[in-house]
Enzyme design. Structure first.
Site, PDB file in Angstrom:
ATOM      1  N   THR A  30     132.718  38.425 -35.372  1.00  0.00           N
ATOM      2  CA  THR A  30     133.118  37.528 -36.456  1.00  0.00           C
ATOM      3  C   THR A  30     133.912  38.289 -37.495  1.00  0.00           C
ATOM      4  O   THR A  30     133.829  39.527 -37.578  1.00  0.00           O
ATOM      5  CB  THR A  30     131.872  36.918 -37.120  1.00  0.00           C
ATOM      6  OG1 THR A  30     131.025  37.969 -37.600  1.00  0.00           O
ATOM      7  CG2 THR A  30     131.089  36.059 -36.154  1.00  0.00           C
ATOM      8  N   LYS A 134     114.275  33.844 -28.907  1.00  0.00           N
ATOM      9  CA  LYS A 134     113.559  32.851 -28.089  1.00  0.00           C
ATOM     10  C   LYS A 134     113.843  33.071 -26.602  1.00  0.00           C
ATOM     11  O   LYS A 134     112.957  32.924 -25.755  1.00  0.00           O
ATOM     12  CB  LYS A 134     113.961  31.440 -28.507  1.00  0.00           C
ATOM     13  CG  LYS A 134     113.328  30.349 -27.652  1.00  0.00           C
ATOM     14  CD  LYS A 134     113.689  28.951 -28.135  1.00  0.00           C
ATOM     15  CE  LYS A 134     113.045  27.888 -27.246  1.00  0.00           C
ATOM     16  NZ  LYS A 134     113.280  26.512 -27.739  1.00  0.00           N
ATOM     17  N   HIS A 291      81.312  55.460 -52.312  1.00  0.00           N
ATOM     18  CA  HIS A 291      81.136  54.008 -52.293  1.00  0.00           C
ATOM     19  C   HIS A 291      81.930  53.322 -53.411  1.00  0.00           C
ATOM     20  O   HIS A 291      81.407  52.519 -54.172  1.00  0.00           O
ATOM     21  CB  HIS A 291      79.663  53.645 -52.366  1.00  0.00           C
ATOM     22  CG  HIS A 291      78.878  54.093 -51.175  1.00  0.00           C
ATOM     23  ND1 HIS A 291      79.146  53.654 -49.898  1.00  0.00           N
ATOM     24  CD2 HIS A 291      77.854  54.975 -51.059  1.00  0.00           C
ATOM     25  CE1 HIS A 291      78.313  54.226 -49.044  1.00  0.00           C
ATOM     26  NE2 HIS A 291      77.524  55.046 -49.712  1.00  0.00           N
ATOM     27  N   ARG A 462      74.093  46.127 -68.527  1.00  0.00           N
ATOM     28  CA  ARG A 462      74.717  47.309 -69.131  1.00  0.00           C
ATOM     29  C   ARG A 462      73.653  48.334 -69.536  1.00  0.00           C
ATOM     30  O   ARG A 462      73.885  49.540 -69.485  1.00  0.00           O
ATOM     31  CB  ARG A 462      75.560  46.873 -70.341  1.00  0.00           C
ATOM     32  CG  ARG A 462      76.514  47.946 -70.856  1.00  0.00           C
ATOM     33  CD  ARG A 462      77.574  47.318 -71.735  1.00  0.00           C
ATOM     34  NE  ARG A 462      78.360  46.359 -70.961  1.00  0.00           N
ATOM     35  CZ  ARG A 462      79.366  46.683 -70.161  1.00  0.00           C
ATOM     36  NH1 ARG A 462      79.734  47.949 -70.035  1.00  0.00           N
ATOM     37  NH2 ARG A 462      80.014  45.767 -69.483  1.00  0.00           N
TER      38      ARG A 462
END
Length: 541
Positions: A30, A134, A291, A462
């Site tokens: 193109t 496809k 952790h 807390r």
């Protein structure tokens, strides 16, 4: 055999096209791509000649034609398809080379207007790519210049043909590219504030954006399958962002050790994000995580000193921990770390001596995170490569928020007690505050002299976090007298302040904002504790 080439990125195009021509392929192309090939002396058939229909509408329509898509979609194994091609004079296209208009690069430019973005939405390119992908059993499709060198040897060995496996892999890559391209367009358009821009016809400058788009299109690339997830009965895999930030965990190179586990990666991220808070050019920092919580954080004049102080905070929890340094690890630091049981060790680099030390510990996972491509915030500081957003999965949905990257400055502190913190205490308060930002709520962190002395994390109360922090300090043989304490959220009552004062705290930093602030301030004055408000909360769930 026919090869159709239509690319916006001309990288490697000529060499690849010459190789295709040498294999006897007819080159179809193109506009701009055809001119580049013609200027190089290659024979080219323009698409307009193939379709006998001119390019039109400023190039918006050029390949949307049955002679293109018929040639891409026709199944060579079906007689009726072959007959249809012959009846309509359509030639089969065996190889498609397309890369799309640079939409992502266009919208990334400062000042990009909506009109510029729209003109860089490719229509014909994605349509051809989808057709070819496809029909992968019969057509090969290349969507990235990086693929040229990968497939060319096979093309040359096969006389212009590729294996089924290669064509399928190229088709998968093609559909992934289309998916990412469409998602980028959706992300961009979904984030435009219509009322601020288009309702008044305004397209003069860059459009106003909204923070949270109407649709979120996450794009992630799998790095590896993991042996299992958080627990052995769960399956897991590790993915990275399509375009990861330099200096982030997913860019790490594993130098040795067993494969990373799900929990290793989660803890390593927590450690790396925390250690990046300190400028490597100014001070050595070490973070030990267990952790998902820092169990030891310290600063030092060297990596060795920083590690020794961090380990001292909680030697019991540090067993089997994840360790991160903000500086290159030398032999002295490596020898000290290697004397303990460690799961993962990460740093910007390792000296040859350090690597030699860890050769005797082959199970230790060493991660090097390259910072060479990281931009800088300012003199001597790294750009931290943080995520812009935090995302949490909930049932059939997502919670999305801007990530917590707030950096507290000394000037932001508001001292609310009669007693003023000393300059050294102010530095300890800032240090404790940085650590608390990475501790699960409710978070209480005792610190002194650039070292964590006790960490209480993830409690429903807390008060319990404060008690646990002091218990851990005593277990490690640390004296909490004169320490600085950070609380990630305000003290709702004076009892929390009393617990840390009883443990030996001399100064406290907390957000403030409780209806009982006056009561807590009075308690601090009564106990002779200096207290500063940050004005910012750092919940971490």
């Amino acid at each position: 055999m026919n090869a159709l080439l239509s690319v916006s990125d001309k990288t490697g195009l000529l060499d690849f096209a010459r190789a295709l021509h040498a294999l006897g392929m007819r080159l179809v192309s193109t506009g701009g791509t055809a001119r580049v090939l013609q200027d190089a002396g290659l024979p080219v058939t323009e698409v307009a000649e193939l379709t006998r229909f001119p390019e039109m509408l400023d190039g918006r329509v050029k390949t949307l034609h049955p002679k293109v898509h018929g040639g891409l979609l026709a199944r060579r194994d079906l007689p009726e398809h072959r007959a249809a091609l012959q009846a309509h004079g359509i030639e089969a296209i065996d190889l498609l080379v397309v890369n799309l208009y640079p939409f992502e690069a266009t919208v990334a430019k400062p000042g990009c207007t909506l009109a510029e973005a729209i003109e860089n939405i490719d229509i014909g390119g994605p349509a051809m790519v989808r057709s070819a992908a496809k029909n992968w059993n019969h057509v090969a499709v290349l969507t990235d210049p990086a693929q040229y060198g990968q497939v060319l040897p096979e093309l040359q060995a096969g006389g212009g043909k590729l294996s089924d496996k290669t064509r399928f892999a190229l088709a998968v890559a093609a559909f992934n590219r289309i998916s990412n391209y469409d998602a980028a367009i959706s992300d961009y358009l979904s984030a435009i504030d219509f009322e601020a821009n288009l309702s008044r016809g305004g397209e003069g400058g860059a459009p106003a954006k909204i923070l949270f788009p109407a649709q979120s299109n996450g794009r992630f690339v799998k790095l590896q399958d993991l042996r299992y997830g958080e627990n052995p009965h769960q399956q897991a895999a590790f993915y990275r962002d399509l375009h990861p930030a330099p200096g982030s965990l997913v860019t790490a190179e594993q130098l040795q050790g067993k494969a990373l586990s799900y929990n290793n990666i989660a803890d390593a991220d927590a450690a790396w994000e925390c250690v990046k808070q300190w400028d490597a050019a100014a001070v050595a920092a070490c973070v030990i995580v267990k952790h998902a919580n820092p169990c030891g954080v310290a600063l030092g004049e060297s990596a060795l000193q920083a590690y020794q102080k961090a380990f001292q905070t909680d030697p019991t929890s540090a067993f089997g921990g994840i360790i991160a340094f903000n500086q290159v690890i030398d032999e002295a630091a490596a020898a000290q770390v290697a004397g303990q049981f460690v799961e993962v060790l990460m740093a910007p680099g390792f000296t040859p001596g350090a690597l030699a030390v860890f050769k005797t510990k082959p199970n230790v996972r060493l991660l090097r995170i390259d910072l060479s491509g990281v931009r800088r915030d300012g003199p001597g500081a790294w750009e931290r490569g943080h995520n812009a957003m935090d995302i949490k999965r909930v049932g059939s949905g997502l919670l999305m928020q801007t990530a917590d990257h707030h950096a507290l400055r000394l000037a932001d502190l508001k001292v609310v007690t009669r007693k003023q913190p000393t300059p050294a205490q102010l530095q300890d308060l800032l240090f404790a505050w940085k650590v608390a930002q990475f501790v699960k709520s409710n978070a209480i962190v005792f610190c002194k002299d650039g070292m964590t002395m006790g960490v209480g994390a993830g409690q429903m109360s807390r008060l319990d976090s404060a008690r646990i922090a002091s218990i851990k300090a005593r277990a490690a043989g640390l004296d909490l007298q004169g320490t600085a304490v950070a609380s990630d959220a305000f003290f709702p009552f004076r009892d929390g302040l009393d617990v840390v004062a009883d443990a030996g705290a001399a100064c406290v930093i907390q957000p403030g904002g409780s209806v009982r602030d006056a009561e807590v301030i009075a308690a601090a004055d009564e106990r002779g504790v200096a207290m500063a408000f940050s004005g910012v909360r750092h919940f971490r769930h």
